[in-house]
Design an enzyme around this catalytic site. Structure first.
Site, PDB file in Angstrom:
ATOM      1  N   GLY A 125       0.769  -1.016  -0.100  1.00 32.73           N
ATOM      2  CA  GLY A 125      -0.138  -0.112   0.258  1.00 32.73           C
ATOM      3  C   GLY A 125       0.895   1.104   0.170  1.00 32.73           C
ATOM      4  N   SER A 127       2.573   2.270  -2.801  1.00 30.02           N
ATOM      5  CA  SER A 127       2.441   2.756  -4.112  1.00 30.02           C
ATOM      6  C   SER A 127       3.906   2.658  -5.063  1.00 30.02           C
ATOM      7  CB  SER A 127       2.418   4.318  -4.424  1.00 30.02           C
ATOM      8  OG  SER A 127       0.981   4.683  -4.023  1.00 30.02           O
ATOM      9  N   SER A 128       4.139   1.382  -4.884  1.00 31.97           N
ATOM     10  CA  SER A 128       5.311   0.924  -5.571  1.00 31.97           C
ATOM     11  C   SER A 128       5.179   1.026  -7.127  1.00 31.97           C
ATOM     12  CB  SER A 128       5.933  -0.498  -5.142  1.00 31.97           C
ATOM     13  OG  SER A 128       4.799  -1.477  -5.565  1.00 31.97           O
ATOM     14  N   ASP A 173      -1.910   8.634  -5.990  1.00 29.57           N
ATOM     15  CA  ASP A 173      -0.552   7.869  -5.981  1.00 29.57           C
ATOM     16  C   ASP A 173       0.471   8.596  -6.997  1.00 29.57           C
ATOM     17  OD1 ASP A 173      -1.823   6.345  -4.243  1.00 29.57           O
ATOM     18  OD2 ASP A 173      -1.874   4.500  -5.450  1.00 29.57           O
TER      19      ASP A 173
END
Ligand code: GLA
Length: 367
Positions: A125, A127-128, A173
């Site tokens: 969670g 945001s790679s 994101d």
């Protein structure tokens, strides 16, 4: 193809491709402090960048083929593809999508050797995927000189994720990866894209703990929640749930739509309040309320996240805590007294392991 060697933990562009990269660009992951699931309802969000970053290194391919080569150091995997035929490996679809979206707005994308390195935790969670997308588009901006501003990069990155990775995500994101810093949170109106930086409340610091429960966005109920919000807006006669201030209007809807609306309307109000309050105790209470709303009204929590959040909230040096990101597993964010982060995480993770669960510290990445 210049491929010389990969695998076995070898980790450099040179080792894989046999030459040096021409351009390297980076982008950070993010943790969202407040404003969950509000972005695709054109509402407000309050993310902050984390120290962990993804870097994308490229050089123009010297082979005569149309084939792109994409190596991920984390996955120790190499993928080949041509533009027009999407790769099947999930990580590669993010890069492929960015190349396609860039080409669609006129960027002349040469055939590339691409190397990805990242210490942004995956599936937590944080945001790679947005970090990878934004770093990819930044690399193209430098390599080609094509004028893309940071907002356009975020927009192309979002489109890439929706079109090619199959997640109907909002823009939080990608905006955070493109525009946020690690020192101040980014208050973003996702309708107008107006934004401003908001300092953390005095005497506070951010801690992120992993629940140890992996989640994948596309496989989760994310797209279903989004569809429920669209249906609720349709039944209420508004274009998006952003247009609602009076939460009692939701009572007329059938379940679960009324609860979904209640979360969105109350969450937007919490973001705006938190951005103004400049007070760690109040900010923390808003985070606690956000978790309860995500758990009960939006139903995106899981029992492990609830346990971890409860343990964090009970610690005397924690102002507030909640699940962060889409939910269905992943991480919790807490606002804490700055000198106590290590002590808090040790105590909380110990209690978490006593009930048979294994978590970890994600932010800060080192003490
Ligand atoms: C994911 C999506 C974002 C946002 C969050 C939930 O991270 O990519 O757009 O919707 O979930 O707040």
């Amino acid at each position: 193809m210049q491929l010389r060697f990969y695998g076995g933990g070898v980790s450099s562009f040179e080792a894989v491709f046999g030459n040096s990269p021409e351009v390297v660009a980076r982008a950070p992951g993010r943790v969202n402090l407040l404003g969950e699931h509000t972005d695709y309802n054109e509402g407000y969000v309050l993310p902050i960048a984390i120290e962990q970053q993804t870097s994308v290194s490229v050089s123009v391919s010297h082979s005569n083929s149309e084939q792109y080569a994409l190596y991920s150091e984390t996955l120790d995997d190499i993928v080949y593809f041509t533009l027009g035929k999407s790769p099947t490996e999930h990580f590669a679809t993010y890069v492929y999508g960015c190349l396609m979206e860039a080409r669609a707005v006129g960027v002349k994308v040469p055939v590339l050797d691409i190397y990805i390195q990242s210490d942004v935790p995956m599936g937590a969670g944080l945001s790679s995927s947005a970090a990878l997308e934004v770093a990819t588009l930044r690399v193209l901006r430098v390599l080609t000189g094509f004028p893309l501003d940071d907002v356009q990069i975020a927009q192309l990155a979002q489109r890439a994720e929706i079109q090619y990775a199959g997640v109907r995500c909002g823009i939080m994101d990608q905006m955070a990866a493109s525009l946020a810093g690690t020192r101040e949170a980014l208050l973003l109106d996702t309708l107008t894209l107006e934004r401003r930086l908001v300092p953390l409340p005095p005497a506070s610091a951010v801690l992120v703990l992993d629940s140890g429960v992996a989640r994948t966005l596309a496989g989760s109920g994310y797209n279903q929640r989004r569809a429920e919000c669209e249906e609720a807006a349709r039944q209420l006669g508004v274009s998006t749930l952003r247009d609602l201030q009076d939460v009692s209007l939701a009572d007329a809807l059938p379940e679960p739509l009324s609860r979904r609306v209640r979360h969105i309307v109350s969450e937007n109000a919490r973001v705006l309040r938190a951005a103004e309050c400049n007070n760690a105790e109040e900010f923390g209470m808003l985070m606690n309320a956000s978790h309860a709303s995500l758990r009960d009204d939006y139903e995106v929590s899981v029992s492990q996240l609830d346990q971890l959040v409860t343990l964090l909230q009970a610690h005397p040096d924690v102002y507030g805590a909640r699940l962060t990101g889409a939910g269905f597993g992943g991480a919790c964010v807490a606002l804490c007294k700055p000198g106590s982060l290590q002590q808090i995480s040790e105590a909380v993770l110990q209690d978490y392991s006593n009930v048979g669960l294994k978590g970890g510290v994600l932010v800060p990445p080192h003490w």
